[in-house]
Design an enzyme around this catalytic site. Structure first.
Site, PDB file in Angstrom:
ATOM      1  N   LYS A 285      48.478  13.524  11.968  1.00 34.65           N
ATOM      2  CA  LYS A 285      47.206  13.538  12.041  1.00 34.65           C
ATOM      3  C   LYS A 285      45.713  12.920  11.969  1.00 34.65           C
ATOM      4  O   LYS A 285      46.025  12.190  10.794  1.00 34.65           O
ATOM      5  CB  LYS A 285      46.684  14.884  11.409  1.00 34.65           C
ATOM      6  CG  LYS A 285      47.093  16.359  12.117  1.00 34.65           C
ATOM      7  CD  LYS A 285      47.107  17.468  10.948  1.00 34.65           C
ATOM      8  CE  LYS A 285      48.049  18.339  12.169  1.00 34.65           C
ATOM      9  NZ  LYS A 285      48.229  19.494  11.070  1.00 34.65           N
ATOM     10  N   GLU A 371      52.917  36.275  12.199  1.00 38.48           N
ATOM     11  CA  GLU A 371      52.213  36.860  12.447  1.00 38.48           C
ATOM     12  C   GLU A 371      52.959  38.100  12.071  1.00 38.48           C
ATOM     13  O   GLU A 371      53.069  39.029  11.781  1.00 38.48           O
ATOM     14  CB  GLU A 371      50.708  37.560  12.629  1.00 38.48           C
ATOM     15  CG  GLU A 371      49.941  36.236  12.397  1.00 38.48           C
ATOM     16  CD  GLU A 371      49.821  35.432  13.324  1.00 38.48           C
ATOM     17  OE1 GLU A 371      49.266  34.379  12.954  1.00 38.48           O
ATOM     18  OE2 GLU A 371      50.716  35.636  14.269  1.00 38.48           O
ATOM     19  N   ARG A 399      48.019  40.231  16.921  1.00 38.68           N
ATOM     20  CA  ARG A 399      49.133  39.684  17.708  1.00 38.68           C
ATOM     21  C   ARG A 399      50.784  40.521  16.933  1.00 38.68           C
ATOM     22  O   ARG A 399      51.248  40.505  17.302  1.00 38.68           O
ATOM     23  CB  ARG A 399      49.391  38.336  17.298  1.00 38.68           C
ATOM     24  CG  ARG A 399      48.640  37.543  17.582  1.00 38.68           C
ATOM     25  CD  ARG A 399      48.494  35.780  17.105  1.00 38.68           C
ATOM     26  NE  ARG A 399      49.600  35.793  17.108  1.00 38.68           N
ATOM     27  CZ  ARG A 399      49.757  34.062  18.268  1.00 38.68           C
ATOM     28  NH1 ARG A 399      49.471  33.872  19.075  1.00 38.68           N
ATOM     29  NH2 ARG A 399      50.784  33.649  18.381  1.00 38.68           N
TER      30      ARG A 399
END
Length: 641
Positions: A285, A371, A399
């Site tokens: 990243k 989740e 979700r």
């Protein structure tokens, strides 16, 4: 801020078709210019930076090798797609990112044919790419489905559900695993790159196919043994055994920043006759920009910044952010209650659970982008006598709705849901707006649903939730800073289902839920100035409703208006149902509901989003005056002052 970088080669590329006319030795320069342009653009607009910088070479290579948009490229989450947008005809608008009327910060179907699938939530890419691949296969048309998915997104079960179903797509499905954090691979280097190129090459695959056909001539036990030997040998050399077991041909790991390694492997996979393939690339990243490399977390999402120094434009000091108020409050409460635990799904700083984790590291759990697991994990903790707080963004909790219903509500387990980013969220747009949680939670039996009007109320609601052991309870709060209310030294336990009168009046009543309370008070000032004495109530609870207070207000005021930062089906619907059941509607009550519009609102500044939604003070005043049939002169349509 600085002037735009010099990008002579990038200036010649308006689409991937132009990119494919370049020579391979020119791609390094193109990638460097693409990185510079991405940094410059995000420095101007703010947005996601580190993830996009990490896939500059990969983006370049994919569009160079594959026939996009015929080959359908799906980016998981989509926050890494800024370089992709620059290469696919949107460079002229790249400095409108995340602004009203500008480019979305994620992929969006309505923007470009190169965005075949919109995304902003994780772990959906493989399923979508599989859908594209199978549709083309069934129709007999060319085109692959290509999914680029990060290692973090692989923590969600949906990714594996898709992979388990992928074999039917054959070589039309390509999954690129962008490994930028988990370090799940052996070291990347020349040998690894050589092996990846070798095992994805046409001669090797042809020889392997011949060996497979020969092995089928042997008795079944020997055939199975030879197949296992092939998988084991490649697994020992390269890893990827899990993906092989799921039916994928694994290639990698390879250096995701080395175009000399990427291009031939992608070309081999493009032309392979094998089944679905997974290419494992390792990236970093923020690659190529020192400030982002040095602090990947701070440069994941950024404000406007100086490209030379990397220094971000700091917002002026103000009230504390709601998520920090929650995290710090919960940490203090937990000092005296060892049963309190906090769970988040890959968003510790975004939800304030990082504050709790510093104080109570053994009782803080980041379960990754999972989740569904987070909710059922919390249910198990609650069933065993703990006091779990499940801190999840409103839009992400969607979700896990089945788990909320099946594992929590039906069993009446005391899971506490701290619902962050409730309501509109500005630049992140429709995919991240928490528009529906009151509707989808207040409809469930056994649930208590609260909404904080300000940061002080959030302190009280966190404490109230901690002490509520008789069933599930949720409290919602918005993104960003509070309204400047001093935080209480000692939190209060709120009486369940009881609101409060904030301002007393006699003719108009505004029944507010959540942070539109400040606008309700502004509207009351205007109405009072017009001679319309106005009561403002903070109902606090969408469920159970404070029926005693609401009945009193409906009975004693000529006009009552509910207001909430939630879609239809929330507070207003529940108040209307209560009034209907009580026969108050038949008595000629002027009851109006104000809520989010029946649409998905695009990104914009918060003030403009609220104007578009019709939820600011002038809209409240207008709603009241229309109910009273007042004209601009302050006289009703019957001519009575």
């Amino acid at each position: 801020m600085t002037d735009r970088p010099l990008t002579p080669l990038l200036d010649t590329v308006e689409s991937p078709a132009d990119l494919r006319h370049l020579k391979p030795e020119q791609l390094r320069q193109l990638a460097d210019e693409l990185r510079a342009e991405t940094i410059s653009a995000v420095g101007t607009t703010g947005g996601h930076l580190g993830s996009g910088l990490g896939v500059v070479e990969l983006t370049t290579a994919i569009h160079y090798v594959f026939d996009t948009p015929r080959d359908r490229l799906v980016w998981d989450v989509g926050h890494q797609c800024y370089p992709h947008k620059i290469l696919t005809g949107r460079r002229d608008r790249i400095r409108t990112l995340r602004q009203g009327g500008g480019l979305s910060g994620f992929t969006k179907r309505s923007e470009s044919d190169y965005d075949p699938f919109g995304a902003a939530h994780s772990s959906t890419s493989i399923s979508a790419a599989l859908g594209f691949a199978m549709a083309n296969k069934l129709a007999g048309t060319p085109g692959k489905g290509i999914a680029v998915i990060g290692d973090g997104s692989m923590s969600a079960g949906m990714a594996y559900e898709a992979m388990n179903n992928a074999a039917q797509a054959g070589n039309r499905l390509v999954v690129i695993l962008n490994d930028n954090d988990m370090s799940i691979a052996p070291p990347v280097g020349g040998l690894s790159a050589y092996l990846a190129k070798l095992v994805s090459s046409r001669p090797f695959l042809g020889l392997r196919d011949l060996a497979k056909r020969i092995s089928r001539k042997f008795p079944e036990p020997i055939h199975k043994g030879l197949k296992k030997t092939d998988e084991f040998a490649r697994g020992m050399a390269m890893g990827g055994t899990l993906f092989e077991e799921l039916g994928f041909y694994y290639v990698g790991p390879i250096d995701g920043h080395n175009l000399d390694h990427l291009i031939p492997v992608l070309e081999n996979v493009r032309d392979a006759a094998e089944g679905p393939c997974l290419i494992h690339v390792v990236t970093k990243k923020g690659h190529g920009y020192a400030p982002a490399e040095a602090s990947a977390d701070k440069y994941h999402g950024v404000q406007k910044f100086d490209v030379i120094t990397g220094e971000q434009v700091k917002a002026p000091p103000g009230p504390p952010a709601y998520q920090n108020v929650f995290g710090e409050t919960l940490a203090k409460i937990a000092n005296d209650d060892p049963r309190i635990v906090a769970i988040t799904a890959a968003m510790p700083s975004g939800t304030g659970v990082d504050k709790f984790a510093k104080a109570h590291p053994d009782r803080a759990f980041d379960v990754g982008i999972a989740e569904q697991h987070a909710v059922t994990f919390a249910a198990g903790l609650a069933a065993q006598g703990m006091r779990p707080f499940c801190a999840i963004y409103s839009t992400f909790l969607q979700r896990a709705y089945d788990q909320v219903v099946h594992d929590v509500a039906i069993q009446n387990l005391p899971v506490r849901f701290a619902i962050d980013r409730a309501g509109l969220v500005g630049a992140d747009g429709a995919t991240h707006a928490g528009s529906f949680d009151v509707t989808y939670l207040a409809s469930l039996p056994n649930f208590v649903v609260m909404a904080a009007a300000d940061e002080a109320e959030l302190v009280h609601m966190t404490y109230t939730a901690a002490l509520h052991d008789s069933g599930p309870i949720a409290f919602r709060y918005p993104r960003g800073g509070g309204v400047g209310i001093p935080l209480p030294e000692v939190p209060q336990r709120l009486e369940i289902g009881k609101g409060r009168i904030v301002r007393e009046g006699s003719k108009v009543a505004i029944l507010s839920l959540g942070t539109r309370l400040a606008e309700a008070l502004k509207a009351a000032d205007v109405l009072d100035a017009k001679g319309l004495s106005t009561t403002v109530a903070d109902l606090r609870f969408a469920k159970p409703l404070d029926e005693e207070l609401i009945r009193k207000l409906l009975a004693t005021h000529e006009v009552c208006v509910t207001i909430e930062e939630n879609a239809i089906g929330g507070l207003g619907a529940h108040v209307l149902t209560m009034a209907s059941d009580a026969g108050l509607i038949d008595a000629g009550l002027k009851l109006r509901t104000m809520r989010l519009p029946d649409m998905f609102q695009d990104q914009n500044s918060p003030d403009k989003q609220y104007d578009e939604a019709g939820l600011n003070a002038p809209h409240i005043v207008e709603t009241v005056l229309k109910a009273l049939r007042w004209n601009d002169a302050g006289v009703d349509e019957a001519g009575v002052a």
